[in-house]
Motif scaffolding. Structure first.
Motif, PDB file in Angstrom:
ATOM      1  N   ALA A   1       6.364  -1.804   4.253  1.00 36.00           N
ATOM      2  CA  ALA A   1       4.993  -1.749   4.773  1.00 36.00           C
ATOM      3  C   ALA A   1       4.745  -2.999   5.610  1.00 36.00           C
ATOM      4  O   ALA A   1       5.044  -4.114   5.172  1.00 36.00           O
ATOM      5  CB  ALA A   1       3.992  -1.664   3.633  1.00 36.00           C
ATOM      6  N   ILE A   2       4.208  -2.797   6.803  1.00 34.27           N
ATOM      7  CA  ILE A   2       3.834  -3.910   7.678  1.00 34.27           C
ATOM      8  C   ILE A   2       2.315  -3.926   7.760  1.00 34.27           C
ATOM      9  O   ILE A   2       1.699  -2.962   8.206  1.00 34.27           O
ATOM     10  CB  ILE A   2       4.469  -3.757   9.070  1.00 34.27           C
ATOM     11  CG1 ILE A   2       6.003  -3.716   8.952  1.00 34.27           C
ATOM     12  CG2 ILE A   2       4.034  -4.902   9.980  1.00 34.27           C
ATOM     13  CD1 ILE A   2       6.706  -3.439  10.264  1.00 34.27           C
TER      14      ILE A   2
ATOM     15  N   LEU B   1       4.244  10.228   0.975  1.00 30.67           N
ATOM     16  CA  LEU B   1       5.239   9.460   1.722  1.00 30.67           C
ATOM     17  C   LEU B   1       6.185   8.730   0.767  1.00 30.67           C
ATOM     18  O   LEU B   1       7.403   8.689   0.995  1.00 30.67           O
ATOM     19  CB  LEU B   1       4.537   8.462   2.650  1.00 30.67           C
ATOM     20  CG  LEU B   1       3.758   9.077   3.822  1.00 30.67           C
ATOM     21  CD1 LEU B   1       2.946   8.011   4.543  1.00 30.67           C
ATOM     22  CD2 LEU B   1       4.699   9.776   4.802  1.00 30.67           C
ATOM     23  N   TYR B   2       5.626   8.168  -0.289  1.00 31.75           N
ATOM     24  CA  TYR B   2       6.442   7.456  -1.280  1.00 31.75           C
ATOM     25  C   TYR B   2       7.466   8.404  -1.908  1.00 31.75           C
ATOM     26  O   TYR B   2       8.649   8.065  -2.038  1.00 31.75           O
ATOM     27  CB  TYR B   2       5.525   6.869  -2.349  1.00 31.75           C
ATOM     28  CG  TYR B   2       6.263   6.207  -3.496  1.00 31.75           C
ATOM     29  CD1 TYR B   2       6.709   4.891  -3.395  1.00 31.75           C
ATOM     30  CD2 TYR B   2       6.510   6.901  -4.675  1.00 31.75           C
ATOM     31  CE1 TYR B   2       7.385   4.293  -4.437  1.00 31.75           C
ATOM     32  CE2 TYR B   2       7.194   6.307  -5.718  1.00 31.75           C
ATOM     33  CZ  TYR B   2       7.627   4.998  -5.604  1.00 31.75           C
ATOM     34  OH  TYR B   2       8.302   4.413  -6.643  1.00 31.75           O
TER      35      TYR B   2
ATOM     36  N   THR C   1      -0.054  -0.547   8.312  1.00 35.44           N
ATOM     37  CA  THR C   1      -1.394  -0.282   7.801  1.00 35.44           C
ATOM     38  C   THR C   1      -2.200  -1.578   7.804  1.00 35.44           C
ATOM     39  O   THR C   1      -1.634  -2.676   7.781  1.00 35.44           O
ATOM     40  CB  THR C   1      -1.331   0.298   6.365  1.00 35.44           C
ATOM     41  OG1 THR C   1      -2.660   0.558   5.905  1.00 35.44           O
ATOM     42  CG2 THR C   1      -0.642  -0.656   5.402  1.00 35.44           C
ATOM     43  N   HIS C   2      -3.513  -1.448   7.851  1.00 37.66           N
ATOM     44  CA  HIS C   2      -4.379  -2.611   7.678  1.00 37.66           C
ATOM     45  C   HIS C   2      -4.814  -2.746   6.226  1.00 37.66           C
ATOM     46  O   HIS C   2      -5.472  -3.710   5.858  1.00 37.66           O
ATOM     47  CB  HIS C   2      -5.619  -2.478   8.568  1.00 37.66           C
ATOM     48  CG  HIS C   2      -6.493  -1.325   8.184  1.00 37.66           C
ATOM     49  ND1 HIS C   2      -6.228  -0.022   8.577  1.00 37.66           N
ATOM     50  CD2 HIS C   2      -7.599  -1.262   7.402  1.00 37.66           C
ATOM     51  CE1 HIS C   2      -7.153   0.778   8.064  1.00 37.66           C
ATOM     52  NE2 HIS C   2      -7.989   0.060   7.343  1.00 37.66           N
TER      53      HIS C   2
ATOM     54  N   LEU D   1      -2.919  -0.050  -0.121  1.00 39.31           N
ATOM     55  CA  LEU D   1      -2.026   1.083   0.087  1.00 39.31           C
ATOM     56  C   LEU D   1      -0.574   0.636   0.226  1.00 39.31           C
ATOM     57  O   LEU D   1       0.352   1.356  -0.148  1.00 39.31           O
ATOM     58  CB  LEU D   1      -2.436   1.858   1.340  1.00 39.31           C
ATOM     59  CG  LEU D   1      -3.798   2.566   1.292  1.00 39.31           C
ATOM     60  CD1 LEU D   1      -4.078   3.222   2.632  1.00 39.31           C
ATOM     61  CD2 LEU D   1      -3.852   3.598   0.180  1.00 39.31           C
ATOM     62  N   ALA D   2      -0.386  -0.580   0.745  1.00 41.39           N
ATOM     63  CA  ALA D   2       0.966  -1.085   0.972  1.00 41.39           C
ATOM     64  C   ALA D   2       1.703  -1.428  -0.318  1.00 41.39           C
ATOM     65  O   ALA D   2       2.922  -1.604  -0.308  1.00 41.39           O
ATOM     66  CB  ALA D   2       0.902  -2.319   1.870  1.00 41.39           C
ATOM     67  N   GLN D   3       0.980  -1.491  -1.423  1.00 36.00           N
ATOM     68  CA  GLN D   3       1.594  -1.917  -2.681  1.00 36.00           C
ATOM     69  C   GLN D   3       2.700  -0.981  -3.156  1.00 36.00           C
ATOM     70  O   GLN D   3       3.532  -1.371  -3.976  1.00 36.00           O
ATOM     71  CB  GLN D   3       0.527  -2.049  -3.775  1.00 36.00           C
ATOM     72  CG  GLN D   3      -0.562  -3.072  -3.488  1.00 36.00           C
ATOM     73  CD  GLN D   3      -0.013  -4.478  -3.284  1.00 36.00           C
ATOM     74  OE1 GLN D   3       0.885  -4.906  -3.991  1.00 36.00           O
ATOM     75  NE2 GLN D   3      -0.556  -5.186  -2.305  1.00 36.00           N
ATOM     76  N   ARG D   4       2.729   0.260  -2.670  1.00 35.14           N
ATOM     77  CA  ARG D   4       3.768   1.203  -3.093  1.00 35.14           C
ATOM     78  C   ARG D   4       5.117   0.878  -2.459  1.00 35.14           C
ATOM     79  O   ARG D   4       6.153   1.387  -2.899  1.00 35.14           O
ATOM     80  CB  ARG D   4       3.363   2.640  -2.717  1.00 35.14           C
ATOM     81  CG  ARG D   4       2.066   3.130  -3.318  1.00 35.14           C
ATOM     82  CD  ARG D   4       2.125   3.256  -4.824  1.00 35.14           C
ATOM     83  NE  ARG D   4       3.094   4.234  -5.301  1.00 35.14           N
ATOM     84  CZ  ARG D   4       2.842   5.542  -5.431  1.00 35.14           C
ATOM     85  NH1 ARG D   4       1.650   6.027  -5.096  1.00 35.14           N
ATOM     86  NH2 ARG D   4       3.762   6.359  -5.899  1.00 35.14           N
ATOM     87  N   ALA D   5       5.126   0.063  -1.438  1.00 33.26           N
ATOM     88  CA  ALA D   5       6.351  -0.218  -0.689  1.00 33.26           C
ATOM     89  C   ALA D   5       7.301  -1.123  -1.479  1.00 33.26           C
ATOM     90  O   ALA D   5       6.894  -1.877  -2.361  1.00 33.26           O
ATOM     91  CB  ALA D   5       6.010  -0.858   0.652  1.00 33.26           C
TER      92      ALA D   5
END
Length: 216
Positions: free
Chosen positions: A29-30, A179-180, A194-195, A199-203
């Motif tokens: 995640a960026i 997606l995960y 993502t901003h 949500l990025a925590q799943r990466a």
């Protein structure tokens, strides 16, 4: 790699000195604010915007050394895209929207393309909507159709650029979960910008971008 644009106000450095390596099968995640360079970076990785400097390799291939026709074929075969808006063609049925990238790929026959599209729609719990049109389904369902479309050619790399920005919180969670699971179940490499840090925590890995560069 880097990307600069000429404007009336002078040169704008959208991406500056980014060195990014993503192992096969990883979910990265960026995260960054609007204007930080996220989309410009993704466009270079995805073969949509030529870098001003640097090299982009996908599956070992240096994509920006390819002729345009070969790059288009490589992108169709090796990459799938889920953008900020689903951009479904309104005059085509859901199954037609999903099958279209495969139909444009000369290696797939029409029957095989539609069979694969139906399988993906079933996997994403959209089997009841194969003959529906985009305006007849919800925003979250449209996003799932976009994911199916991105997977139709079995890409090794899936690029998701702000895939949930216009969705409500519950639907956001649902799409990120989808997606995960695709990353885990299919082993497809997933790069998502993502901003939304939550949500990025799943990466597997979270990278932050600001002023065109990756920051610690």
């Amino acid at each position: 790699m880097g990307k600069s644009y000429s404007t009336e106000r002078g040169l704008v450095h959208a991406v500056v000195g980014v060195d990014l390596r993503v192992p096969a099968g990883q979910f990265v995640a960026i995260v960054g604010r609007s204007g930080s360079g996220k989309s410009s970076l993704m466009a270079m990785i995805g073969g949509l915007s030529r870098p001003t400097r640097g090299v982009v390799r996908v599956s070992g291939a240096e994509i920006w050394k390819m002729p345009d026709s070969r790059l288009a074929e490589f992108r169709s075969r090796e990459m799938g895209f889920v953008f900020q808006f689903p951009s479904l063609l309104p005059t085509l049925r859901i199954i037609d929207n999903v099958a279209l990238p495969a139909l444009l790929n000369s290696r797939k026959e029409e029957a095989a393309a539609y069979e694969k599209a139906a399988e993906l729609l079933t996997e994403l719990e959209l089997a009841d909507y194969v003959d529906a049109y985009p305006h007849e389904i919800s925003a979250g369902e449209q996003r799932r159709v976009a994911i199916a479309r991105a997977l139709i050619n079995s890409p090794s790399l899936l690029i998701a650029d702000e895939p949930t920005s216009d969705l409500d919180e519950q639907t956001e969670i649902e799409i990120i979960d989808r997606l995960y699971r695709l990353n885990r179940d299919r082993g497809v490499t997933l790069i998502m910008v993502t901003h939304n840090l939550a949500l990025a925590q799943r990466a597997d890995r979270i990278l932050h971008i600001a002023n065109g560069g990756l920051v610690a």
